[in-house]
Design a protein around this motif. Structure first.
Motif, PDB file in Angstrom:
ATOM      1  N   GLY A  53      21.524  27.530  41.234  1.00 21.95           N
ATOM      2  CA  GLY A  53      21.257  26.257  40.586  1.00 21.95           C
ATOM      3  C   GLY A  53      21.862  25.123  41.380  1.00 21.95           C
ATOM      4  O   GLY A  53      22.516  25.331  42.415  1.00 21.95           O
ATOM      5  N   PRO A  62      17.496  25.808  38.116  1.00 27.87           N
ATOM      6  CA  PRO A  62      18.245  25.129  37.044  1.00 27.87           C
ATOM      7  C   PRO A  62      19.132  24.045  37.665  1.00 27.87           C
ATOM      8  O   PRO A  62      19.846  24.305  38.633  1.00 27.87           O
ATOM      9  CB  PRO A  62      19.096  26.251  36.438  1.00 27.87           C
ATOM     10  CG  PRO A  62      18.381  27.510  36.806  1.00 27.87           C
ATOM     11  CD  PRO A  62      17.756  27.257  38.148  1.00 27.87           C
ATOM     12  N   THR A  63      19.051  22.845  37.131  1.00 27.68           N
ATOM     13  CA  THR A  63      19.759  21.710  37.737  1.00 27.68           C
ATOM     14  C   THR A  63      20.480  20.906  36.661  1.00 27.68           C
ATOM     15  O   THR A  63      19.875  20.501  35.669  1.00 27.68           O
ATOM     16  CB  THR A  63      18.779  20.796  38.488  1.00 27.68           C
ATOM     17  OG1 THR A  63      18.123  21.552  39.511  1.00 27.68           O
ATOM     18  CG2 THR A  63      19.514  19.630  39.134  1.00 27.68           C
TER      19      THR A  63
END
Length: 205
Positions: A99, A183-184
């Motif tokens: 991420g 995913p950030t």
């Protein structure tokens, strides 16, 4: 190591810090990249999950360091234009990252956009730092953050600071945000006048 053994998650922001200059007798901030990468690799090897980095052109070196230490996947964090480094790395090989963490992120830069900061750094570095920090963190209850920001930025050599901005801008890299599928986590000040909150909202969508 002790904190990690207690079950805490690890984040290290050692990139270009002054202790690297002391160890390697490097007075210029930009010359601390090798030490920054070495510390990052050491942290990853010991279980740190997030390492904050800066540089765009050194993305290849980042991957080489990960490879040398057998680090297959990690969370990559970047602040301001460091976010551009993160996005470019994620687009280049998303399988290497769990991420991203983007703090007050600027996902692209232009020569026109950095000209005032670069020119100001060369003309009157302390005054430019004051203006920049106040614009980034104008919140009335954030004196401690502004103090911290000034202390860090004023350690830099003015010419190196200007050149870092120009290198980012002249690279002309504009990542395709729609292609980032990791995913950030976005962390952004609502009143930031350098990188407005609308930029983070655009990145999020």
């Amino acid at each position: 190591d002790a904190l990690l053994r207690l079950g805490y998650h690890g984040l290290v922001g050692a990139s270009r810090r002054s202790f690297l200059g002391t160890v390697r007798a490097e007075s210029e901030t930009a010359a601390r990249l090798p030490g920054s990468l070495a510390v990052a690799a050491h942290c990853w090897a010991h279980g740190v999950e997030i390492v904050r980095v800066h540089d765009v052109r050194e993305t290849t070196a980042l991957f080489r360091v990960l490879d040398a230490y057998g680090i297959e996947r990690c969370v990559l964090a970047g602040e301001s234009l460091g976010s551009l480094t993160c996005l470019l790395a994620a687009l280049r090989d998303p399988s290497r990252f769990l991420g991203l963490v983007l703090v007050d992120g600027m996902p692209a830069a232009t020569p026109e956009g950095v000209a005032a900061l670069a020119n100001g750094s060369r003309a009157d570095f302390p005054a430019t730092v004051d203006w920049f920090v106040d614009a980034c963190v104008p919140e009335p209850d954030a004196d401690h953050i502004r103090l911290w920001g000034r202390q860090i930025l004023l350690r830099a050599d003015p010419e190196c600071a200007a050149r870092i901005l120009e290198v980012h801008a002249n690279a002309g890299a504009v990542p395709d945000l729609t292609a980032v599928n990791l995913p950030t986590l976005l962390v952004h000040g609502e009143l930031d006048a350098i990188v407005p909150i609308q930029v983070a909202e655009a990145v999020a969508t």
